[in-house]
Scaffold this motif. Structure first.
Motif, PDB file in Angstrom:
ATOM      1  N   GLU A  34       6.488  70.728  51.162  1.00  0.00           N
ATOM      2  CA  GLU A  34       6.287  69.663  52.153  1.00  0.00           C
ATOM      3  C   GLU A  34       4.874  69.742  52.738  1.00  0.00           C
ATOM      4  O   GLU A  34       4.208  68.713  52.941  1.00  0.00           O
ATOM      5  CB  GLU A  34       7.347  69.830  53.251  1.00  0.00           C
ATOM      6  CG  GLU A  34       7.637  68.574  54.030  1.00  0.00           C
ATOM      7  CD  GLU A  34       8.730  68.809  55.065  1.00  0.00           C
ATOM      8  OE1 GLU A  34       9.722  69.512  54.762  1.00  0.00           O
ATOM      9  OE2 GLU A  34       8.579  68.302  56.197  1.00  0.00           O
TER      10      GLU A  34
ATOM     11  N   TYR B  98       1.935  66.897  52.340  1.00  0.00           N
ATOM     12  CA  TYR B  98       1.214  66.287  53.465  1.00  0.00           C
ATOM     13  C   TYR B  98      -0.305  66.412  53.256  1.00  0.00           C
ATOM     14  O   TYR B  98      -1.055  65.448  53.432  1.00  0.00           O
ATOM     15  CB  TYR B  98       1.621  66.924  54.805  1.00  0.00           C
ATOM     16  CG  TYR B  98       0.708  66.499  55.934  1.00  0.00           C
ATOM     17  CD1 TYR B  98       0.810  65.223  56.501  1.00  0.00           C
ATOM     18  CD2 TYR B  98      -0.301  67.344  56.403  1.00  0.00           C
ATOM     19  CE1 TYR B  98      -0.059  64.807  57.498  1.00  0.00           C
ATOM     20  CE2 TYR B  98      -1.170  66.939  57.400  1.00  0.00           C
ATOM     21  CZ  TYR B  98      -1.050  65.670  57.949  1.00  0.00           C
ATOM     22  OH  TYR B  98      -1.917  65.270  58.926  1.00  0.00           O
TER      23      TYR B  98
ATOM     24  N   ASP C 101      -1.515  64.058  50.672  1.00  0.00           N
ATOM     25  CA  ASP C 101      -1.560  62.692  51.210  1.00  0.00           C
ATOM     26  C   ASP C 101      -2.816  62.480  52.054  1.00  0.00           C
ATOM     27  O   ASP C 101      -3.333  61.366  52.145  1.00  0.00           O
ATOM     28  CB  ASP C 101      -0.323  62.420  52.083  1.00  0.00           C
ATOM     29  CG  ASP C 101       0.965  62.363  51.269  1.00  0.00           C
ATOM     30  OD1 ASP C 101       0.877  62.250  50.028  1.00  0.00           O
ATOM     31  OD2 ASP C 101       2.055  62.451  51.876  1.00  0.00           O
TER      32      ASP C 101
ATOM     33  N   LYS D 224       0.342  68.877  60.848  1.00  0.00           N
ATOM     34  CA  LYS D 224       0.340  67.418  61.056  1.00  0.00           C
ATOM     35  C   LYS D 224      -0.294  67.041  62.401  1.00  0.00           C
ATOM     36  O   LYS D 224      -0.822  65.946  62.552  1.00  0.00           O
ATOM     37  CB  LYS D 224       1.773  66.875  60.991  1.00  0.00           C
ATOM     38  CG  LYS D 224       2.303  66.788  59.567  1.00  0.00           C
ATOM     39  CD  LYS D 224       3.720  66.239  59.529  1.00  0.00           C
ATOM     40  CE  LYS D 224       4.202  66.079  58.098  1.00  0.00           C
ATOM     41  NZ  LYS D 224       5.603  65.627  58.024  1.00  0.00           N
TER      42      LYS D 224
END
Ligand SMILES: [Zn+2]
Length: 230
Positions: free
Chosen positions: A39, A43, A46, A210
């Motif tokens: 994950e 991220y 991306d 994030k």
């Protein structure tokens, strides 16, 4: 392999950061705290950030599919020893075994070399270096030896069940202090025993990153691959 421990200081332009994640890989079922290497890698992909994941053989053994998933997302996979022991406490053969067994399992998983290496805790000295240099398999299987410049001590927040905001704050602070460098974070924890298990179970690296990435971008930072310091 260049066995000299390498840092980003002096090799990177101002406001350039290299993201590195140690001690994984790991995966967690369901929501909540715990390691989530893929994950995290997704991220970062991306966000067009090319990171390096220094993996421990004992965790690769539990998650043999993850190294190639991380590579497929455009990141780099490195060797962080099999069991994350203190290399200065090991004899020469045990040091070589720690590196070779991990390089072997990563190869079995499809990771082709030469790959980067990082010693646990950044512990490196002339005796360890000589032990490594005496092993042709280690030398051909690895590219270089990488330390770090910036440490926001993410593990401390996961040990204390802290928040991702607090962790991100710590990394923004150290990034502003240093201006540029190689950043140390952990997608899992490989230390044996209770503290290590607690840090691993408390891990919120995905949530922290994030928060961290947009804040660092707002401060003018850009993200470059580990190869920027080669
Ligand atoms: Zn480590």
């Amino acid at each position: 392999m260049d066995t000299t421990l390498r840092f980003g200081a002096g090799r990177l332009p101002e406001r350039s950061l290299v993201f590195t994640f140690d001690d994984g890989p790991g995966a967690t079922d369901g929501p909540g705290r715990g390691p989530r290497t893929v994950e995290l890698a997704q991220y970062l992909a991306d966000e067009q950030i090319d990171a390096t994941f220094f993996m421990c053989g004992k965790h690769v053994e539990q998650h043999r599919e993850i190294p190639m998933q991380v590579l497929a997302l455009g990141h780099r996979v490195g060797n962080h020893t099999w069991s994350h022991r203190h290399l200065p406490e090991l004899d020469d053969d045990s040091i070589r075994d720690e590196l070779n067994s991990t390089r072997q399992i990563l190869g079995d998983c499809g990771v082709e070399g030469p790959i980067p290496f990082r010693p646990p805790w950044g512990e490196w000295d002339a005796r360890i270096e000589a032990a490594v240099r005496a092993d042709e398999t280690i030398l051909t299987g690895h590219s270089a030896n990488y330390g770090w410049d910036l440490d926001g001590m993410d593990w401390q927040f996961w040990w204390d069940m802290g928040s991702p905001q607090e962790c991100a704050n710590s990394y923004v602070k150290t990034a502003l202090e240093h201006g540029s460098g190689v950043v140390l974070m952990h997608d899992s924890t490989a230390d044996p025993g209770t503290p290590g298990e607690q840090m691993r179970a408390g891990n919120l690296a995905v949530e922290a990153v994030k928060i961290l990435v947009p804040r660092l971008r707002a401060e003018g930072f850009t993200f470059v691959p580990l190869s920027a310091i080669d």
